[in-house]
Design a protein around this motif. Structure first.
Motif, short mmCIF file in Angstrom:
data_model
loop_
_atom_site.label_atom_id
_atom_site.label_comp_id
_atom_site.label_asym_id
_atom_site.label_seq_id
_atom_site.Cartn_x
_atom_site.Cartn_y
_atom_site.Cartn_z
N PHE A 111 0.84 -1.20 0.00
CA PHE A 111 0.00 0.00 0.00
C PHE A 111 0.88 1.25 0.00
O PHE A 111 1.87 1.31 0.72
N GLY A 115 -3.35 9.35 4.03
CA GLY A 115 -4.73 9.49 4.49
C GLY A 115 -4.81 10.52 5.59
O GLY A 115 -3.85 10.71 6.33
N VAL A 173 3.10 4.45 3.82
CA VAL A 173 1.83 5.14 4.08
C VAL A 173 2.01 6.21 5.15
O VAL A 173 2.72 6.01 6.13
N ASN A 175 -0.46 8.57 7.62
CA ASN A 175 -1.85 8.68 8.07
C ASN A 175 -1.98 9.69 9.19
O ASN A 175 -1.15 9.73 10.10
N THR A 293 -14.66 3.61 7.16
CA THR A 293 -14.49 4.68 6.17
C THR A 293 -15.64 5.70 6.22
O THR A 293 -15.66 6.64 5.44
N TYR A 303 -6.20 4.55 6.91
CA TYR A 303 -5.27 3.42 6.86
C TYR A 303 -5.10 2.89 8.28
O TYR A 303 -5.14 3.65 9.24
N LYS A 309 -5.02 -0.09 3.58
CA LYS A 309 -6.13 0.83 3.37
C LYS A 309 -7.41 0.23 3.99
O LYS A 309 -7.73 -0.93 3.78
N GLY A 340 -7.71 -3.91 6.63
CA GLY A 340 -7.39 -2.67 7.34
C GLY A 340 -7.85 -2.67 8.79
O GLY A 340 -8.31 -1.65 9.29
#
Lengths: 472, 449
Positions: A111, A115, A173, A175, A293, A303, A309, A340
């Motif tokens: 990934f 985010g 990633v 976040n 989400t 994430y 994700k 996730g």
């Protein structure tokens, strides 16, 4: 954390991960986590806690030949992090001499991305006076309502977190999370009888999530309820029909079913739902899902702490068990897709399979219709926490108050009570699914010493044969 | 200032820096902990963990207003920011008219023997693993037993300094572990756990952890639902301590007393329990995991009789709450973390034994429930109790019949204290926590049958 600092940190973490000698089967991840928060509590007219908190550091995990090594460090220079990474690898190698389970992380999931929780009004830019005013007025409105209010308190909390996660498979990633919350806790007392009323508002976002909290109204509402509960009837005891409001449905589904779906318990063979994917676990009308989400909810994030994700998870569909909560390790072990669910409370701990926002899907029935079907039982409201023993499949949850259901009518009010049920029975024993549907349970879930924000909810839900633990 | 310097120097610097900003009083509470952990999954090692953590909590008082800030980041920039944050919060906070002063206690803290063991510090990962494998071996009561758990060995250090002259340091070692064992026959699940904790390696009974977890899991096979009824309850020492200690902690802490939410507010000198109940709180038990020579504000505590023959003797206090309830500071300040404000909490309670044998308590029970490491909890400040039976047995004619599932005890904490019918003459002491077997006269038990 400004983007220049993030870039610099990312470079440092990449330096360390590239320097450590690993085979293609090995796994190493490095997670930088920094969080700051602010909180105030006003109790009985006095500020009894005004504080801010900062935590920051680096978590390093290695999975080598089926065993994990884990260490943490607060220094953020290249060489210290490299040394710590080598230590994690060494620990994993030592552990591999003793382990019997086959464990690895698949190469399939890489990934990359950034985010961030959307915030409209950054709480850090809001005056302290405005924050103080919310809790001071909430507390005062409740306290001044009646002499029977023994304790009135209100708490404000905000927290802001940054995680940078990279791993040896290529994940990279960043976040950013922001969580805000305002709470009220009112205790009414007459002699030895005491009743508490707790409620909160907020979620993943900014000041906009609590801006509409009307302190006088919220304080008064809680105090009125606390006083009513002091003269409410004692709850009953025994096995009976239980109708739950959306808040209680939230904690019910979280404890009764959510925890047993966490795949770290599945691979450890300590959940009664192990090996039951595809099996019928509830009535045909029941659907259960978890969605981190959804914008603005307390258990939302882009994430997870492994860099996966986040996506919606369908746990039960048409009464059939469909999915577990996965970390990278559990998804690999079970040959399933990660979703996730690997959440870590801070840099000091490793990610675990966790819930986010867990719900029962809504139906069509009105509460009056459900009461009519239930005929006799209890209508219980407002969650008050719970716990579960997934290995045994037995759970406990409690409510703040409720009503009796007699001859199909909702009648007298009762005080708080706890309930016990069996995971493999409750969804089969569901007999009515109502509306409205609300994300009404806002909580903080504890597992293995880690606490993470979650929500739960659903519709009014009716279940038979739950054991209600009253004293009469 | 850097992380290389010791925590004492760091705390001194915090006091000096906070005072230089204009604070009336400053307190620095710093901790350091280093822990080796080993996680067990399905009977074998899953993860080795080796972590070191530090934390600093600061209280700043300015014009009787209190500001608090904490950090785990010990760079000069971070430390100074943390002091400034606490000072800024004190400046904008309303004054607390109940706050008198941070404490000063000139007494020397007593030395409690056996709080530190080099063997815990020095144990290698390999030695610790061997010990755990022995424990797993004991827990393997059947080839298909599912064994999980966690073991920790570590050291903790605590420095408390304030601008009034408090300057304390203590260190302690700790070794602990638990195993859970699950066995299954079709849909019938036997699941149980056992734990132990000690400050000294020699006192850590890793073999018993395995043996007890394994034996208990077998005992938990064949569980059944029971009818709803009012039944006497016999609690083993672990259940007795786990029931009585939290009720008393909430019930007599001076913070809750002042707020009128303590269960036993205005009850000093009154009967709060059956005359069978006598409880002491001892901060100085040698080798005790909860022992301490000073509290979390640096004040030397007192050994107290909390309840004597059912009569409440005192509340437990700290520097903030003692003047509010008109008692002296008993030195019971306790912080749930370095970032928290202290509140009164007990150290190690001892529940006095009775005169009958534990076997007689069971034999004389015609029908009832026996609780094994399964306490009867209330929730926080709420005296109503709805407690699920996690590990309990149905008793008939003096004998354990079968484990109970899906059952809840409903009562109030006042009933629990009033219904203490008898105590056994035998007691069990786990890490200083001492309690007898305890019989409660009938309470409502909701069953799923």
């Amino acid at each position: 954390m400004i983007s220049e600092q993030k870039e610099r940190m990312l470079d440092i973490l990449e330096y360390a991960i590239n320097k450590v000698s690993l085979s293609s089967k090995d796994f190493l991840d490095i997670r930088y986590a920094y969080a700051m928060g602010e909180s105030f509590t006003v109790r009985n007219g006095r500020f009894d806690s005004v504080s801010n908190q900062t935590t920051g550091g680096i978590a390093i995990r290695a999975l080598i030949d089926n065993a994990w090594g884990f260490t943490t460090i607060v220094k953020t220079d290249k060489e210290s992090i490299l040394q710590a990474a080598e230590k994690a690898v060494k620990m994993a190698r030592t552990g591999s001499k003793y382990t019997k389970q086959e464990r690895s992380i698949s190469d399939s999931w890489v990934f990359e991305g950034k985010g961030a929780t959307t915030i409209e009004i950054d709480p850090r830019a809001v005056d302290k006076e405005a924050k103080f005013e919310k809790v001071v007025k909430t507390e005062k409105a409740a306290r001044e309502y009646s002499d029977s209010i023994a304790e009135s308190s209100s708490t404000y909390q905000e927290s802001h977190g940054n995680e940078i996660i990279i791993n040896s498979k290529g994940t990279k990633v960043e976040n950013e999370t922001h969580v805000i919350r305002i709470m009220k806790n009112i205790i009414g007392r007459e002699g030895t009888k005491m009743q508490s009323v707790f409620d909160s508002a907020g979620g993943a976002g900014g000041w906009e999530l609590i801006e509409k909290w009307d302190p006088e109204e919220e304080g008064l509402k809680a105090a009125v309820m606390a006083e009513k509960l002091l003269i409410a009837k004692e709850p009953p005891s025994g096995k009976m029909n239980v109708v739950m409001d959306p808040s209680l449905t939230g904690v019910f589904i979280h404890e009764a079913f959510g925890h047993a779906c966490e795949a770290d318990a599945i691979i450890a063979k300590t959940s009664v739902l192990e090996g039951r994917i595809g099996e019928k676990v509830g009535i045909e009308e029941i659907n259960v899902y978890d969605d981190p989400t959804v914008k603005g909810l307390r258990g939302s994030f882009a994430y997870d702490s492994e860099g996966t994700k986040a996506r919606k998870r369908v746990l039960v569909e048409g009464g059939f068990l469909k999915e577990y909560f996965h970390t990278l390790e559990t998804a690999t072990a079970l040959g399933m897709e990660p979703n996730g669910s690997g959440r870590a409370m801070n840099f000091n701990v490793t990610p675990q399979a966790r819930m986010g926002n867990t719900y029962v899907d809504g139906g069509e029935m009105k509460i009056e219709e459900i009461a009519e079907i239930a005929k006799d039982g209890v209508y219980l409201k407002d969650s008050y926490g719970g716990y579960v023993m997934p290995a045994k499949g037995q759970f406990y949850f409690s409510c703040q108050m409720g009503y009796f259901i007699e001859n199909g009518e909702i009648t007298d009010m009762m005080g708080n009570v706890g309930m016990s049920g069996m995971t493999l029975e409750v969804l089969q024993n569901t007999f009515a699914i109502g509306k409205p549907w609300e994300p009404a349970f806002e909580g903080t879930c504890g597992k293995g010493g880690q606490w993470v924000p979650v929500t739960g909810g659903g519709p009014n839900l009716a279940v038979s044969n739950l054991v209600v633990g009253g004293s009469k | 200032m850097s992380t290389e310097e010791n925590l004492h120097d760091l705390a001194k610097y915090i006091i000096k820096y906070g005072t230089s900003l204009g604070a009336d009083q400053v307190e620095a509470y710093t901790i350091f902990g280093s822990v080796k952990s080993i996680q067990i999954e399905r009977g074998s090692i899953r993860r080795f963990t080796d972590t070191s953590n530090s934390g600093l909590g600061i209280r700043v008082i300015k014009d009787n207003a209190i500001g608090m800030a904490s950090t785990t980041i010990f760079t000069e920039e971070s430390l100074e920011k943390t002091v400034k944050d606490a000072y800024a919060l004190a400046e904008v906070s309303p004054p607390d008219p109940n706050f008198k002063s941070l404490p000063y206690d000139p007494k020397a803290a007593p030395t409690i023997s056996g709080r530190f063991d080099e063997a815990v510090v020095d144990i290698s990962v390999e030695e610790f693993t061997d010990l755990i494998l022995d424990s797993i071996q004991e827990a393997t009561v059947r080839d298909d037993a599912i064994i999980s758990g966690n073991f920790n060995a570590g050291i903790g250090e605590r420095y408390i300094l304030n601008s009034e002259g408090v300057d304390r340091f203590a260190s302690q070692t700790s070794v602990s572990g638990y195993l859970g064992v699950k066995i299954q026959e079709g849909e019938d699940i036997g699941n149980a756990y056992y734990y132990d904790a000690a400050t000294q390696m020699k006192n850590f009974d890793h073999i018993k952890i395995g043996t007890e977890a394994g034996l208990r899991s077998k005992k938990m096979l064949g569980s059944q639902k029971i009818e709803t009824a009012s039944l006497p309850i016999l609690l083993d020492p672990d259940s007795a301590y786990g029931t009585i200690s939290p009720i008393l902690s909430s019930g007599i802490n001076a913070f809750s007393v002042f707020n009128r939410t303590a269960f036993f507010v205005d009850k000093i000198g009154d009967a709060i329990a059956s005359s069978k109940l006598t409880i002491t709180d001892d901060p100085f038990i040698p080798e005790g995991t909860d022992s301490a020579g000073f509290d979390d504000e640096g004040v030397v505590p007192k050994k107290l009789t909390l309840v004597e023959n059912g009569i409440l003797q005192t509340y437990i206090t700290d520097s903030y709450t003692a003047p509010l309830v008109g008692l002296e500071n008993t030195g019971h300040a306790s912080r749930s973390s370095f970032a928290s404000r202290p509140q009164p909490s007990p150290y190690t309670m001892k529940i006095k034994a009775g005169s009958v044998s534990k076997d007689d308590l069971l034999t004389d029970m015609k029908e009832g429930i026996y609780l094994m490491s399964s306490s009867i909890h209330s929730r926080g400040d709420n005296p109503q109790v709805s407690a699920q039976i996690n590990q309990g047995f149905y008793v008939k004619d003096g004998e354990l019949q079968y484990p109970v599932k899906n059952a809840v005890i409903g009562c109030t904490i006042f009933e629990i204290f009033e219904k203490l019918e008898n105590m056994s003459k035998e007691t069990e002491n786990r890490s200083g926590h001492e309690a007898p077997w305890m019989l409660l006269s009938p309470l409502r038990v909701s069953g799923g049958k």
